[in-house]
Design a protein around this motif. Structure first.
Motif, PDB file in Angstrom:
ATOM      1  N   ARG A 208      84.674  87.314  20.674  1.00  0.00           N
ATOM      2  CA  ARG A 208      82.970  87.433  20.700  1.00  0.00           C
ATOM      3  C   ARG A 208      82.535  87.849  22.355  1.00  0.00           C
ATOM      4  NH1 ARG A 208      82.661  82.643  17.390  1.00  0.00           N
ATOM      5  NH2 ARG A 208      83.249  83.449  15.483  1.00  0.00           N
ATOM      6  N   SER A 209      81.442  87.459  22.632  1.00  0.00           N
ATOM      7  CA  SER A 209      80.853  87.980  23.752  1.00  0.00           C
ATOM      8  C   SER A 209      81.546  87.325  25.040  1.00  0.00           C
ATOM      9  CB  SER A 209      79.487  87.496  23.992  1.00  0.00           C
ATOM     10  OG  SER A 209      78.374  87.972  23.049  1.00  0.00           O
ATOM     11  N   ALA A 210      81.835  86.218  25.074  1.00  0.00           N
ATOM     12  CA  ALA A 210      82.688  85.618  26.155  1.00  0.00           C
ATOM     13  C   ALA A 210      83.897  86.297  26.554  1.00  0.00           C
ATOM     14  CB  ALA A 210      82.939  84.065  25.781  1.00  0.00           C
ATOM     15  N   GLY A 211      84.483  86.566  25.521  1.00  0.00           N
ATOM     16  CA  GLY A 211      86.055  87.296  25.338  1.00  0.00           C
ATOM     17  C   GLY A 211      85.595  88.674  26.103  1.00  0.00           C
ATOM     18  N   ALA A 212      84.714  89.441  25.502  1.00  0.00           N
ATOM     19  CA  ALA A 212      84.149  90.847  26.138  1.00  0.00           C
ATOM     20  C   ALA A 212      83.962  90.920  27.382  1.00  0.00           C
ATOM     21  CB  ALA A 212      82.944  91.234  25.103  1.00  0.00           C
ATOM     22  N   VAL A 213      83.456  89.933  27.967  1.00  0.00           N
ATOM     23  CA  VAL A 213      83.131  89.878  29.584  1.00  0.00           C
ATOM     24  C   VAL A 213      84.676  89.882  30.101  1.00  0.00           C
ATOM     25  CG1 VAL A 213      82.288  88.358  31.501  1.00  0.00           C
ATOM     26  CG2 VAL A 213      81.039  88.841  29.328  1.00  0.00           C
TER      27      VAL A 213
ATOM     28  N   LEU B 252      83.235  91.518  18.321  1.00  0.00           N
ATOM     29  CA  LEU B 252      82.624  91.859  19.372  1.00  0.00           C
ATOM     30  C   LEU B 252      81.269  92.492  19.084  1.00  0.00           C
ATOM     31  CD1 LEU B 252      86.015  93.481  20.872  1.00  0.00           C
ATOM     32  CD2 LEU B 252      84.745  91.627  21.526  1.00  0.00           C
ATOM     33  N   ASP B 253      81.097  93.268  17.983  1.00  0.00           N
ATOM     34  CA  ASP B 253      79.943  93.735  17.708  1.00  0.00           C
ATOM     35  C   ASP B 253      78.849  94.359  18.539  1.00  0.00           C
ATOM     36  OD1 ASP B 253      80.935  92.983  15.145  1.00  0.00           O
ATOM     37  OD2 ASP B 253      80.098  91.206  15.148  1.00  0.00           O
ATOM     38  N   ALA B 254      77.998  93.804  18.933  1.00  0.00           N
ATOM     39  CA  ALA B 254      76.926  94.250  19.858  1.00  0.00           C
ATOM     40  C   ALA B 254      77.792  94.475  21.432  1.00  0.00           C
ATOM     41  CB  ALA B 254      75.553  93.478  20.010  1.00  0.00           C
TER      42      ALA B 254
END
Ligand SMILES: *[C@@H]1O[C@H](CO)[C@@H](O)[C@H](O)[C@H]1NC(C)=O
Ligand SMILES: *[C@@H]1O[C@H](CO)[C@@H](O)[C@H](O)[C@H]1NC(C)=O
Ligand SMILES: *[C@@H]1O[C@H](CO)[C@@H](O)[C@H](O)[C@H]1NC(C)=O
Ligand SMILES: *[C@@H]1O[C@H](CO)[C@@H](O)[C@H](O)[C@H]1NC(C)=O
Ligand SMILES: CC(=O)N[C@H]1CO[C@H](CO)[C@@H](O)[C@@H]1O
Ligand SMILES: CC(=O)N[C@H]1CO[C@H](CO)[C@@H](O)[C@@H]1O
Length: 603
Positions: free
Chosen positions: A350-355, A377-379
């Protein structure tokens, strides 16, 4: 894909195996000018392959006898067809044929390599010679059905276990879970029986700790340890950690699905497994959140010092962002490896991993293949994207199941996505099961102008016929694409006609697996038009191949079908015998058309 070598040239066929019973064969060449002898050889090879995958034991056996120039024993066929099948007996007992010569037994065993009926091979108190042993090993290296093997007191030589372990490592599809090699005096040399159990990842390991720590011999010889899919097998097995932490020569370690807590493993791996370990599969386990902070440095250190890693899977477990950070940081400072395949799919990044990916991934030059599908991951895709596109050595990317983006923001982001992803040097890209629907068309459209991708998987996206039309356009413009996977896209006959038209004009595409699921659906609603499309892709009409199916309720509630090919004077007359579920019959007819066309062209 099957390559057939004849004396003068090699031919490649596309074999599509379907429900273990039927096979479609497509010919990407025109054999019009072949000498007849070559043609006959090709066709018998093709039929032979066809039969081998079809599960029809006696036909395979007949073909093999023919191929080896020995006469085929009718009693063998009769026993298998009549006795074994009618009694639903799936254990092949070599003792039933112990009166035959070694050569005959060897061919019988060889016939089991691709057979899907038999699950057990039994032989006790019968000494089998090297000819037969060799075929047993071949069968082990190919069979995806054999589950149990008994070769008790069979006079096996002491190098058998090593050869068997080599055969097994060639066969990822092996389902062997039980092996009895008792009374063969194997124990003095080479790999021991305990080790064998380990190789096979037996469900009921007698005692892992006992096996591993009973002597030093394991640390000197054990290369391959597979305990996968044995939940709980490691509970209370501190000895495994002890074994791993001592210097060893393990190359392949699969602990996936064993309920082990991944973080507690890395201390041991760091101490004992840095030098040789190449394959590490830890998927479907978990991190124990309690200890994770303490073990992060070990985790990072392992990934920065491992010498030989080529495959690492931490898939299907929740990967906390700190762990991902430690993993990528470790790999960044590892000077030893390149070409790593890293699978972190379904890790809830998710977002945290994306960063973390955005920040660290561009520097991890050791990775060539990355699977980050199904990570919500989406958005955040657009956060990740620049990191992927700036990466110096990424060649293969699996990104599917990350496209759950709200529709209104989507068109824009997908075009940006397309621009970035096609801008980098990726050779293969999988976007399967991403439910892109009509918004995926921008992506398909852009394939036409891409110059790097050689392989793309777009299946499971419900892109409908409009997607197929875009694909057809993209294919008509010459590109570098060699392989396109397209299925489960709700494509109907009209869509297939578009694709077929494009394939008529293609110059580069070499491989497009038959979209079985879409075709069988299309076939149901418009059989003629679907066939027409299939015909366009190189399937002509032919007279003399018969497929006869009888309703035979007792066999899996389907049809018993027999495929016969007759052609004089060449006199090819092989049959395929198999069971077909009712709903597959229609589609199979079109498969057989392809097969017919092949035969027609060749003979
Ligand atoms: C790793 O383990 C998982 C789960 O057992 C399995 O699905 C996957 O195919 C394995 N990876 C390889 C490369 O064998
Ligand atoms: C594709 O390549 C072929 C063979 O090189 C060529 O004849 C054809 O004109 C090309 N088509 C397009 C659209 O570039
Ligand atoms: C599949 O396509 C047809 C039209 O070709 C459409 O009516 C139907 O809703 C589509 N199904 C799905 C699941 O999208
Ligand atoms: C086709 O096969 C049948 C036997 O199934 C044979 O009688 C017939 O002569 C064959 N036809 C041709 C044109 O070869
Ligand atoms: C006919 C067919 O298989 N359609 C599939 C297309 O892909 C979606 C997923 O995106 C499936 O749900 C459909 O079943
Ligand atoms: C017209 C054309 O070039 N068709 C080719 C499409 O791709 C297949 C597979 O490589 C070739 O066999 C065809 O000749």
């Amino acid at each position: 894909q099957v390559i057939i070598d004849t004396d003068k040239s090699s031919y490649s066929l596309r074999l599509i195996i379907w429900t273990n019973v039927s096979v479609c064969i497509f010919l990407p060449f025109s054999p019009a000018s072949l000498p007849k002898e070559a043609a006959v050889r090709i066709i018998s090879h093709a039929l032979f392959l066809f039969l081998r995958v079809s599960g029809g034991f006696s036909e395979t056996y007949a073909a093999l006898c023919d191929y080896n120039g020995i006469s085929c024993k009718e009693e063998v066929q009769w026993d298998v067809d009549t006795i074994y099948h009618s009694q639903d007996n799936r254990e092949f007992n070599l003792l039933d044929f112990s009166h035959l010569e070694s050569r005959d037994l060897a061919v019988i065993v060889a016939s089991m390599a691709y057979n899907t009926w038999f699950t057990k091979l039994y032989c006790k108190d019968l000494r089998i010679g090297s000819e037969v042993t060799e075929q047993v090993l071949h069968t082990i290296s190919k069979s995806s059905s054999l589950e149990e093997i008994t070769l008790e007191n069979a006079g096996l030589k002491s190098d058998f276990p090593q050869k068997m372990s080599a055969a097994l490592s060639e066969n990822p599809a092996s389902v062997i879970h039980s092996l009895n090699l008792a009374h063969n005096s194997l124990d003095n040399q080479g790999i021991t029986k305990h080790e064998f159990l380990l190789l096979l990842g037996l469900e009921k390991l007698v005692s892992l700790s006992q096996a591993l720590c009973s002597s030093d011999e394991y640390s000197n010889s054990l290369l391959h340890l597979d305990l996968s899919k044995n939940p709980g097998v490691l509970s209370g097995e501190d000895n495994l950690y002890l074994f791993l932490s001592q210097p060893n020569c393990l190359v392949h370690l699969d602990l996936s699905g064993t309920d082990c807590s991944v973080d507690s493993l890395f201390g041991a791996l760091l101490r004992g497994c840095c030098a040789d370990l190449s394959f590490l599969n830890l998927s479907k386990n978990s991190f124990s959140h309690r200890k994770v902070k303490d073990t992060l440095p070990l985790f990072r250190q392992f990934f920065s010092s491992a010498f030989s890693l080529t495959y690492v899977s931490l898939a299907s477990m929740k990967l906390p962002p700190d762990v991902l950070r430690a993993l990528l940081t470790g790999l960044t400072s590892n000077p030893h490896i390149n070409d790593l395949h890293l699978d972190i799919s379904s890790c809830e990044l998710r977002s945290a991993g994306a960063v973390v990916i955005q920040e660290l991934f561009p520097r991890v030059s050791s990775i060539a293949t990355l699977d980050i599908s199904d990570n919500g991951l989406d958005a955040d895709l657009l956060t990740v994207l620049p990191a992927l596109s700036r990466h110096p050595s990424l060649k293969h990317l699996h990104l599917g199941k990350n496209f759950n983006i709200k529709n209104r923001c989507c068109q824009g982001s997908l075009s940006r996505f397309t621009a970035v992803i096609y801008g980098c040097a990726l050779q293969s890209l999988s976007l399967s099961d991403s439910r892109l629907r009509s918004r995926g068309t921008v992506l398909v459209n852009a394939l036409g102008s891409n110059t790097c991708l050689r392989k793309v998987d777009l299946s499971g996206n419900n892109m409908d016929n409009i997607g197929a039309k875009m694909l057809s356009k993209a294919l008509q413009i010459n590109t570098t694409l060699r392989s396109v996977t397209w299925d489960r896209n709700n494509t109907s006959a009209a869509g297939f006609l578009d694709v077929a038209r494009a394939l008529e004009h293609n110059f580069t595409l070499q491989y497009m697996p038959l979209p079985l699921s879409d075709i069988s659906q299309a076939y149901r609603s418009a059989p003629e038009r679907t066939e027409q499309a299939l015909t366009k892709v190189g399937i002509a009409d032919l007279i003399n191949v018969s497929l006869v199916c009888n309703r035979a309720a007792q066999w899996f509630g389907g049809y018993r079908c027999r495929l016969a090919v007759r052609k004089s004077p060449v006199c090819v007359s092989f049959c395929m015998d198999g069971w077909l579920a009712t709903e597959h019959l229609h589609f199979c007819l079109s498969c057989f058309n392809a097969f017919k066309a092949f035969i027609h062209q060749v003979l």
